[in-house]
Design an enzyme around this catalytic site. Structure first.
Site, PDB file in Angstrom:
ATOM      1  N   HIS A   1       0.836  -1.201   0.000  1.00 41.90           N
ATOM      2  CA  HIS A   1       0.000   0.000   0.000  1.00 41.90           C
ATOM      3  C   HIS A   1       0.872   1.253   0.000  1.00 41.90           C
ATOM      4  O   HIS A   1       2.045   1.197   0.371  1.00 41.90           O
ATOM      5  CB  HIS A   1      -0.856   0.050   1.277  1.00 41.90           C
ATOM      6  CG  HIS A   1      -1.944  -0.967   1.339  1.00 41.90           C
ATOM      7  ND1 HIS A   1      -2.082  -1.836   2.401  1.00 41.90           N
ATOM      8  CD2 HIS A   1      -2.969  -1.239   0.497  1.00 41.90           C
ATOM      9  CE1 HIS A   1      -3.140  -2.613   2.197  1.00 41.90           C
ATOM     10  NE2 HIS A   1      -3.690  -2.268   1.053  1.00 41.90           N
TER      11      HIS A   1
ATOM     12  N   CYS B   1      -2.145   0.119   9.891  1.00 39.76           N
ATOM     13  CA  CYS B   1      -3.237  -0.784   9.461  1.00 39.76           C
ATOM     14  C   CYS B   1      -4.098  -1.285  10.602  1.00 39.76           C
ATOM     15  O   CYS B   1      -5.213  -1.717  10.384  1.00 39.76           O
ATOM     16  CB  CYS B   1      -2.729  -2.047   8.783  1.00 39.76           C
ATOM     17  SG  CYS B   1      -1.155  -1.990   8.064  1.00 39.76           S
TER      18      CYS B   1
HETATM   19  C1  CIR Z   1      -3.450  -7.921   3.353  1.00 39.92           C
HETATM   20  O1  CIR Z   1      -2.657  -8.375   2.504  1.00 39.92           O
HETATM   21  O2  CIR Z   1      -4.491  -7.379   3.037  1.00 39.92           O
HETATM   22  C2  CIR Z   1      -3.098  -8.079   4.809  1.00 39.92           C
HETATM   23  N1  CIR Z   1      -2.410  -9.297   5.025  1.00 39.92           N
HETATM   24  C3  CIR Z   1      -2.255  -6.919   5.254  1.00 39.92           C
HETATM   25  C4  CIR Z   1      -2.957  -5.609   5.191  1.00 39.92           C
HETATM   26  C5  CIR Z   1      -2.148  -4.507   5.727  1.00 39.92           C
HETATM   27  N2  CIR Z   1      -2.893  -3.307   5.721  1.00 39.92           N
HETATM   28  C6  CIR Z   1      -2.350  -2.105   5.557  1.00 39.92           C
HETATM   29  O3  CIR Z   1      -1.163  -1.987   5.307  1.00 39.92           O
HETATM   30  N3  CIR Z   1      -3.149  -1.053   5.599  1.00 39.92           N
END
Ligand code: CIR
Length: 274
Positions: free
Chosen positions: A182, A269
């Site tokens: 992201h 996150c």
């Molecule tokens: C994903 O791949 O969606 C989750 N394992 C990690 C999400 C992390 N979220 C973020 O950086 N905002």
């Protein structure tokens, strides 16, 4: 009397447009479920240990509480192994909550559990198909909204977000993702007109007005530092970044994030802040 009222008004107006405003009173988090190792990841760092992940999550929540945030702790959703990364399912502004449409199919159902929580607290709107958008791609600094164009966020998603926020005076910038999952895996605002970022974003035109603190490629995970209520929350294990940030003189909180990192997750996150 009139003059005094007028000057107060001017001050408040200015405040609402300054990127320095990061006083949050609330955060929403979700407990990791025991299925967390079944979540999406590109990290190739091994499988997360559930007990340790819970401990790290608990420390995170305690740190937010120490910073005087009122933390709403939602229950785990074992059927959605990535659901504790709540930042991805909504974009919050003081005026509006935008429910996202997560880019990963396996995460789409998470929104059904966040909609009631946010509808009780905000005016809400939703990103509609075929748009996709992850909150992790959205970096809001004052009235500027920087959005990563990534595998999880498409141009149509950014267009919709821009339409929702424009009427409240926000300007949206689209930033093609150079690396990582992201935008906020790579770039975060840390106050005082400073962006903490990896080298690849230094020349991005949309960021021209900011000073940059550039982390080394070995410490790129530390870009996901959370600036909140004039404190910095940093992941542990990144001494060069820590040293650079110490110069800012802000209180720092170092948290072990090893189990979240294994699943491509970082500090921002794990919460929705408002
Ligand atoms: C994903 O791949 O969606 C989750 N394992 C990690 C999400 C992390 N979220 C973020 O950086 N905002």
């Amino acid at each position: 009397m009139r003059i005094e009222i007028c000057s107060v008004y001017v001050e408040i107006t200015t405040m609402s447009f300054t990127p320095e405003m990061n006083d949050f009173s609330h955060a929403i988090v979700r407990l990791p479920g025991e299925t967390l190792s079944g979540g999406l990841t590109t990290a190739a760092m091994g499988s997360p240990d559930y007990a340790l992940a819970l401990k790290q999550h608990r420390e995170y929540v305690l740190t937010l509480k120490k910073l005087e945030l009122n933390v709403l702790e939602l229950p785990a959703l074992p059927e959605f192994p990535d659901a504790h990364f709540v930042e991805d399912v909504a974009v919050l502004t003081p005026e509006l909550a935008v429910i996202t449409r997560p880019g990963a199919q396996s995460r789409r159902g998470e929104i059904d559990f966040m909609i009631p929580v946010l509808s009780d607290r905000f005016d809400t709107v939703a990103i509609e198909p075929p748009s996709i958008l992850d909150g992790g791609d959205v970096l809001i600094i004052g009235k500027d909204v920087f959005v990563g164009l990534s595998e999880r966020t498409n141009g149509a998603g950014i267009d919709q977000l821009e339409r929702f926020l424009r009427e409240f005076g926000y300007t949206t910038f689209r930033i093609p993702l150079e690396r990582g999952l992201h935008l906020k895996s790579n770039v975060n605002y840390i106050g005082e007109n400073l962006l903490l970022m990896v080298e690849e974003y230094v020349d991005v035109q949309a960021f021209h007005k900011f000073e940059k603190v550039v982390v080394t490629p070995e410490e790129s995970y530390a870009c996901n530092t959370l600036w909140i209520n004039d404190n910095l929350i940093l992941p542990g294990g990144f001494p060069e970044t820590r040293e650079m940030l110490e110069d800012m003189g802000l209180p720092m909180h170092i948290l072990d994030m090893s189990e979240m990192q294994k699943m491509d997750g970082g500090l921002t996150c794990l919460s929705l802040r408002y």
